[in-house]
Design a protein around this motif. Structure first.
Motif, PDB file in Angstrom:
ATOM      1  N   THR A 200     -10.688   2.769   8.466  1.00 42.96           N
ATOM      2  CA  THR A 200      -9.334   2.285   8.166  1.00 42.96           C
ATOM      3  C   THR A 200      -9.125   2.327   6.663  1.00 42.96           C
ATOM      4  OG1 THR A 200     -10.129  -0.021   8.152  1.00 42.96           O
ATOM      5  CG2 THR A 200      -9.179   0.828  10.205  1.00 42.96           C
ATOM      6  N   THR A 201      -7.876   2.554   6.245  1.00 40.13           N
ATOM      7  CA  THR A 201      -7.613   2.760   4.828  1.00 40.13           C
ATOM      8  C   THR A 201      -6.139   2.521   4.491  1.00 40.13           C
ATOM      9  OG1 THR A 201      -7.809   4.372   3.009  1.00 40.13           O
ATOM     10  CG2 THR A 201      -7.184   5.230   5.172  1.00 40.13           C
ATOM     11  N   THR A 202      -5.867   2.437   3.202  1.00 47.04           N
ATOM     12  CA  THR A 202      -4.484   2.382   2.722  1.00 47.04           C
ATOM     13  C   THR A 202      -4.020   3.754   2.250  1.00 47.04           C
ATOM     14  OG1 THR A 202      -5.154   1.875   0.452  1.00 47.04           O
ATOM     15  CG2 THR A 202      -4.799  -0.004   1.923  1.00 47.04           C
ATOM     16  N   MET A 203      -4.901   4.736   2.250  1.00 54.82           N
ATOM     17  CA  MET A 203      -4.550   6.068   1.778  1.00 54.82           C
ATOM     18  C   MET A 203      -3.413   6.645   2.621  1.00 54.82           C
ATOM     19  SD  MET A 203      -7.064   9.363   1.441  1.00 54.82           S
ATOM     20  CE  MET A 203      -6.472  10.944   0.830  1.00 54.82           C
ATOM     21  N   PRO A 204      -2.278   6.996   2.036  1.00 60.49           N
ATOM     22  CA  PRO A 204      -1.150   7.537   2.816  1.00 60.49           C
ATOM     23  C   PRO A 204      -1.523   8.862   3.479  1.00 60.49           C
ATOM     24  CG  PRO A 204      -0.441   6.847   0.624  1.00 60.49           C
ATOM     25  CD  PRO A 204      -1.948   6.865   0.604  1.00 60.49           C
ATOM     26  N   LEU A 205      -1.338   8.925   4.794  1.00 56.37           N
ATOM     27  CA  LEU A 205      -1.754  10.090   5.558  1.00 56.37           C
ATOM     28  C   LEU A 205      -0.684  10.470   6.578  1.00 56.37           C
ATOM     29  CD1 LEU A 205      -5.401   8.880   6.286  1.00 56.37           C
ATOM     30  CD2 LEU A 205      -4.783  10.742   4.725  1.00 56.37           C
TER      31      LEU A 205
END
Length: 310
Positions: A200-205
């Motif tokens: 899980t991440t905040t990186m926009p994808l």
């Protein structure tokens, strides 16, 4: 966001499992007791990797021109790490552990396929393969999370060594397959013979949509997993609808009698699923499947796995 999904703990932390043990007079689990030193070493390796699930984020953030480019970069890296398939979805509360506040926006689901031919060698070989794949999933998700943090975005790995994500809803939304009657996700190429590693991440994808190729309709009239389950734990007809998906609710207590209270590993519902070859048209896998099902017939469909196919 705050999670809403109850996630069953592993091993002796699982209250239901402890209740089943007590009801049948067990004070320890035969499945765990009879694992080899090599198998225990694999399990220990993913618990060690659990200590590396999260970490410091590079303050020098890498900017991507668009989310599609970012997603392609992440997917390429996942395949380089050894994942067999990868999909991306927006994180939702139903995917996250109940009561946990997880300030991430996206979930990256990676799967590693199991070698179906191991199912023909008996339960010990099948368990060896499963544990090895789980270990690789832990390694891949740990490396992926570290890579994303190096790009300047918070990221956390989720695997057998530590997990706050409900894998099935995440993988469904990430477009990795459909939910089968046996409760496992069916991928169009790998069937149900795979394991997940998640980040899980905040990186926009960029997001992948759900994928449908007929599994749920097939499961309405296919009873192969139900017919072969030694514990009669998989319902034939009864299901509930959740977010547009049919869910056949496995009786986990009945499953545990055969999947935990015996020394031999049970993987029958997955190995009896025809989607090992049904969607991909793989002639070799179809041949292996016929050998496996022939051995099941010879042993008796609901007989726990003790055999190796000739």
């Amino acid at each position: 966001m705050q999670g809403t999904s109850p996630i069953r703990e592993q091993g002796y932390k699982d209250k239901l499992l402890v209740d089943v043990m007590n009801a049948h007079g067990f004070d320890e689990l035969p499945l765990y007791k009879h694992r080899s030193p090599e198998q225990n070493a694999r399990r220990q390796s993913w618990f060690e990797l659990g200590k590396e699930r999260d970490g410091a984020v590079n303050p020098d953030k890498t900017e991507f021109s668009d989310t599609a480019a970012a997603s392609e970069a992440i997917k390429s890296f996942a395949l380089e790490l050894g994942a067999d398939a990868v999909g991306i979805a927006r994180l939702t509360p139903v995917m996250v552990r109940e009561g946990l506040e997880l300030k991430h926006d996206y979930v990256i689901c990676m799967i590693v396929a199991e070698d179906y031919s191991e199912a023909l060698k008996g339960p010990r070989a099948t368990e060896d393969e499963a544990l090895g794949v789980y270990e690789r999933c832990a390694q891949i998700s740990t490396k992926m999370a570290a890579h994303i943090r190096s790009l300047g975005y918070p990221a956390m790995a989720h695997h057998n060594g530590g997990c706050d994500i409900q894998a099935i809803p995440a993988m469904l939304d990430a477009g990795l397959g459909e939910l089968g009657k046996h409760g496992s996700l069916i991928h169009p190429v790998f069937g149900a013979s795979h394991r997940p590693g998640i980040v899980t991440t905040t990186m926009p994808l960029a997001l992948d949509g759900r994928r449908e190729f007929g599994v749920q309709e097939t499961c309405l009239h296919c009873n192969l997993c139900s017919n072969n389950c030694p514990g009669d734990a998989i319902p034939r007809d009864d299901f509930v609808m959740h977010e547009g998906v049919r869910r056949w609710l496995t009786d986990v207590a009945k499953c545990y009698v055969y999947s935990r209270l015996r020394a031999e590993y049970c993987h029958i519902c997955v190995d009896a699923c025809p989607y090992v070859h049904k969607a991909n048209g793989d002639a070799q896998k179809k041949s292996l499947y016929k050998l496996y099902m022939s051995a099941r017939k010879k042993a008796g469909y609901k007989t726990p796995t003790r055999f190796a196919a000739e």
